[in-house]
Design a protein around this motif. Structure first.
Motif, PDB file in Angstrom:
ATOM      1  N   UNK A   1      45.184  26.222  85.013  1.00  0.00           N
ATOM      2  CA  UNK A   1      44.562  24.908  85.047  1.00  0.00           C
ATOM      3  C   UNK A   1      43.166  24.973  84.413  1.00  0.00           C
TER       4      UNK A   1
ATOM      5  N   UNK B   1      41.998  22.997  81.162  1.00  0.00           N
ATOM      6  CA  UNK B   1      40.895  22.037  81.247  1.00  0.00           C
ATOM      7  C   UNK B   1      39.818  22.330  80.207  1.00  0.00           C
ATOM      8  N   UNK B   2      39.589  23.620  79.962  1.00  0.00           N
ATOM      9  CA  UNK B   2      38.604  24.002  78.954  1.00  0.00           C
ATOM     10  C   UNK B   2      38.977  23.438  77.592  1.00  0.00           C
TER      11      UNK B   2
ATOM     12  N   UNK C   1      38.590  19.654  77.513  1.00  0.00           N
ATOM     13  CA  UNK C   1      37.186  19.306  77.374  1.00  0.00           C
ATOM     14  C   UNK C   1      36.750  19.458  75.917  1.00  0.00           C
ATOM     15  N   UNK C   2      37.176  20.559  75.335  1.00  0.00           N
ATOM     16  CA  UNK C   2      36.831  20.881  73.959  1.00  0.00           C
ATOM     17  C   UNK C   2      37.303  19.809  72.990  1.00  0.00           C
TER      18      UNK C   2
END
Lengths: 634, 251
Positions: free
Chosen positions: B126, B130-131, B134-135
């Motif tokens: 997860x 999520x990283x 976000x990117x």
């Protein structure tokens, strides 16, 4: 008792180090910053920016969406005795340039690439630029442009730690703690200097109204440069120890607030009006059963709220109906709006129409008007618990004096009144009376209960040709209660009768048109539709029903475009700039009074980075029966 | 010269009588942004399918990180660090954006093994997904079913899913097709950022000649399965064979 905001921070960090101070949704998870951690980060950043060349007394600019880093930057500046200055995140590049140049800020902290782009052309005037959303940004890093986290590290050296402590010791209650931009409906905004003592006095004065005791959850989503949000997110967070929550992204605000369900909610009048209008129009479109339940339930709740305002008995039957209507209608609506846990809410910025007030009161949300400006730390007059008549903004707050001058201007004196405009002595002199009262520039009067009633901007309160006094803002707020009208500009000073320019509420009007199978392509085509004109004419007639005959809006025109901040027609907080609107639409204004049926407009407009012109033919319509030609000419 | 990551040697592929690839050879070095361009039917997508293992070439070899990939399934190739996206979206339309990207992230985390507690793996996947969200500025849509998003965003989700696997080399099949100028610029920015910060080498099939010439470090021009040009992007416009294939003989 703490004397400066920094002392409050130290106090919380010592007495409840592990308690949450700030929360933000990052990578899908709510992250908490405790008081101890917040203080640590603030001092690290303070050390870092000292090393990079921020000196006490200089300005540190902050540009970006609300986030913990915004608050940390502000507190870091205050810690070393520098002045934090927030710039609205949606400011145009040249506005950002103006603020950088005017404030001679030593450095700026920005959120992301979009904001950095606005700053890069002015890099030569800055000692440093810090960026807090660091992912994907490595191509920008150099001596001047640095990642936020690297500056936190920079501040951890022994030398910088000591420098921070030394600088902190110099901070006094009368040190300037904030440069707050004024709302600037008239000209380029000025910067009001507020000291620690003044901000704390503002928080003290508003304490009873806000009814916060500590530990409450607060949601921070309005622009932080705005003084109202400053007081809530930063000042009251420190003085009262609330837990401030930041949304993940600008576009997820509505979702995030549902997750937070804050205890206290602040919104400007505009947003309350939008929300009320949205609920109404959504319910119009709902299926039969829902609509019927809503109609009945809301009717009951509104009736109860109105009786409460009038202090009349509610009666057994109605009370019983309310007991049923509340869980059926009010609770689901409140949960949708993120207001399920919220009992007390505040509004500020502009007067809120009584109907909207009653609407939320009926839902069990106690909205209290707070009246103030950047210059008075956003708090001078406010509703107190149990005494919230919607047509007033309340009574003068504790330790605050308010008086009405000869010409009807509201003037304020108190601990929260600001220290002066930054680098603008002339404006500072002008804004204080000889005996030291702050001139608000607003017109109003006290009613028989000692409540202040706002009429609008002093400059805008005028009189019809026959001498009848009228306050355009007062009328505009009534009109804006219609779900189909987002903004209205009422005209009448020195004229024979009252007219209005109407900006449609795009979403609600489009839904209305779609439901009736009215064909339209763009917003502009909607504004020239005869059926839309009929709709608005009827809305205006209803809004003015209870007004004296001479104050009713007699004629109107629908603006061919949405008012936009890029065209400088409204401010970033959505306040109409009257002067600009009146001069841009001068031809239309003239036509409202010379009997024409339509008028051609050519408007310069800006979109994205480009410019263009908008050609439109705007119709003019009467409200109710057509006007007597003889009176029109008069 | 940085080290060679991917090599194709004399690839031949034909479907019955139709020759899709005729002796295609090229090499991609670490950190390259290598573009494959050509008119419709030039064999660009066939080439990607051969590289990613969906097609088996009749002749020739694909070497990745010094290892011949012959006989390896697409899944095995992905696990070695050779990711790809598709021209026509191949997202799980009923699954949320987050779930789609988590599928990709599983590769980078190493998937579910018996050695680690499930919750911990789940958390890592997860976090990793999520990283990437976000990117690529996709976080606001994490709980939206992928099929409900506008086309431009779906394309971005597809790129996100591929990037979440942290491939060493990513094959992108027309990532910019059908996007508006602004969406193209955004996507180009994300791709360049990923290449710089995560060290992903990119091989990109693209129609948009302007985008290719601005972004890439090396170009392969194809027509009817043959290589017309291979080299620096600056040389593409001058090449007479390319001009002919693209613009017609009279040009």
């Amino acid at each position: 008792m703490s004397q400066t905001l920094i002392e409050f921070l130290a106090h919380h960090a010592q007495t409840k180090p592990q308690a949450p101070a700030l929360r933000v949704k990052r990578l899908g998870v709510w992250e908490t910053t405790s008081w101890a951690h917040l203080k640590e980060k603030v001092e690290q950043l303070a050390g870092g920016v000292l090393e990079l060349g921020l000196e006490p007394g200089r300005v540190l600019a902050i540009l970006g969406q609300n986030a913990p880093e915004w608050v940390i930057s502000e507190l870091a500046a205050q810690t070393v005795g520098a002045m934090p200055m927030g710039i609205y995140a949606d400011a145009m590049p040249e506005e950002v340039g103006y603020f950088i140049e005017f404030s001679e800020c030593a450095g700026i902290v920005v959120s992301d690439e979009e904001q950095l782009d606005k700053v890069l052309p002015h890099l030569d005037k800055l000692k440093f630029v810090l960026v807090w959303e660091e992912a994907g940004m490595s191509k920008y890093w150099n001596e001047r442009v640095r990642p936020f986290s690297s500056v936190l590290e920079l501040g951890q050296t022994e030398k910088n730690r000591q420098a921070v402590q030394a600088a902190k010791a110099q901070v006094r209650p009368d040190t300037v703690a904030l440069l707050a931009p004024t709302s600037g409906t008239t000209a380029r905004s000025k910067l009001a200097m507020l000291t620690h003592a003044q901000l704390i006095a503002g928080a003290e004065a508003g304490r009873e109204t806000i009814s916060i005791r500590g530990g409450e959850w607060v949601f921070s989503y309005l622009p932080l440069p705005w003084i109202g949000e400053q007081m809530l997110t930063v000042v009251r967070n420190l003085t009262d120890g609330t837990v401030v929550h930041f949304p993940e992204d600008v576009i997820t605000v509505r979702e995030d607030v549902k997750e937070v369900q804050p205890d206290f909610y602040l919104a400007p009048a505009r947003l309350w009006e939008d929300t009320a209008a949205l609920v109404r129009s959504r319910m119009e479109d709902a299926d039969g059963l829902k609509k019927a339940v809503y109609r009945w339930g809301m009717g009951v709740l509104l009736e109860c709220a109105q009786r409460e305002f009038r202090k009349e008995p509610i009666g057994f039957g109605l009370n019983l109906a309310r007991a049923l209507a509340y869980p059926l209608v009010a609770r689901p609506l409140r949960a949708r709006m993120g207001l399920a846990a919220c009992r007390i809410a505040a509004t500020g910025g502009a007067p809120l129409g009584p109907e909207v007030f009653t609407f939320f009161r009926a839902l069990g949300v106690d909205i209290r008007q707070v009246y103030g400006q950047s210059e008075t730390a956003a708090t001078s007059v406010a509703h107190l618990p149990g005494d919230t008549p919607p047509e007033t903004v309340g009574k003068p707050l504790p330790n605050t004096q308010v008086r009405i001058a000869e010409d009807g201007e509201i003037q304020v004196k108190g601990g929260q009144v600001f220290a002066g405009y930054f680098k603008n002595e002339a404006a500072t002199r002008e804004t204080f009376t000889e005996d030291g009262w702050f001139r608000t520039g607003d017109a109003g009067f006290f009613n028989e209960n000692g409540h202040l009633v706002l009429l609008g901007r002093l400059k805008e309160v005028g009189a019809l040709a026959d001498g009848t006094r009228f306050a355009p803002q007062f009328l505009e707020n009534r009109l804006k209660y219609s779900p189909y009208i987002r903004e209205a500009v009422v005209i009448g000073h020195g004229k024979p009768f009252v007219t209005a320019l109407i900006e449609l509420d795009p979403e609600n009007t489009q839904n209305w048109a779609r439901k009736r199978g009215i064909v339209f392509s763009t917003y502009q085509s909607l504004t020239s539709n005869p059926q839309v004109y009929e709709l608005i004419a009827e809305e205006l007639r209803m809004a003015c029903e209870t007004l004296p005959e001479e104050l009713k809006v007699r004629r109107f025109a629908i603006l061919p475009k949405e008012l936009h901040a890029d065209d400088e027609e409204i401010t970033r907080t959505r306040k109409v700039k009257r002067g600009t609107v009146e001069s841009r639409y001068a031809a239309l204004l003239a036509a409202l009074y010379d009997g024409s049926k339509k008028v051609k407009l050519t408007l310069p407009i800006r979109y994205l980075e480009g410019q263009g012109t908008l050609e439109a033919e705007v119709q003019i319509a009467d409200v109710g029966r057509p006007m007597d030609e003889a009176k029109v000419r008069a | 010269m940085s080290k060679v990551l991917l090599e194709a040697h004399d690839l031949h592929l034909s479907f019955r009588g139709v020759k899709a690839l005729v002796g295609v050879s090229f090499s991609v070095s670490e950190g390259d942004l290598f573009a494959v361009i050509g008119p419709n039917g030039a064999g660009k997508t066939s080439l990607l399918n051969v590289l990613s293992g969906l097609y088996k070439p009749q002749q020739g070899r694909v070497v990745f990180l010094g290892e011949d990939l012959a006989g390896q399934s697409p899944q095995q190739r992905v696990r070695k660090g050779l990711g790809r996206t598709f021209q026509n979206l191949e997202l799980f339309r009923g699954m949320t954006v987050l779930d789609n990207v988590k599928l990709g992230a599983e590769l980078a985390v190493g998937g579910y093994t018996d050695l680690m507690p499930k919750a911990q793996i789940e958390w890592k996947i997860r976090h990793h997904a999520e990283e990437v969200l976000d990117y690529l500025h996709l976080s606001p849509y994490r709980h939206v079913p992928a099929g409900a998003l506008p086309y431009g965003l779906q394309k971005r989700v597809e790129v996100a899913r591929a990037l979440a696997g942290r491939p060493k080399l990513l094959l992108l099949d027309e990532p910019m097709a059908g996007l508006s100028l602004e969406e193209k610029q955004d996507l180009a920015r994300f791709l360049l950022d990923a290449r710089r910060e995560w060290g992903v080498t990119l091989v990109l099939v693209e129609h948009d000649l302007k985008a290719v010439l601005e972004l890439s470090t090396g170009v392969l021009v194809m027509s009817y399965g043959e290589v017309l040009y291979q080299g620096a992007p600056a040389g593409v416009r001058e090449n007479p064979r390319v001009a002919e294939a693209y613009l017609g003989r009279s040009a």
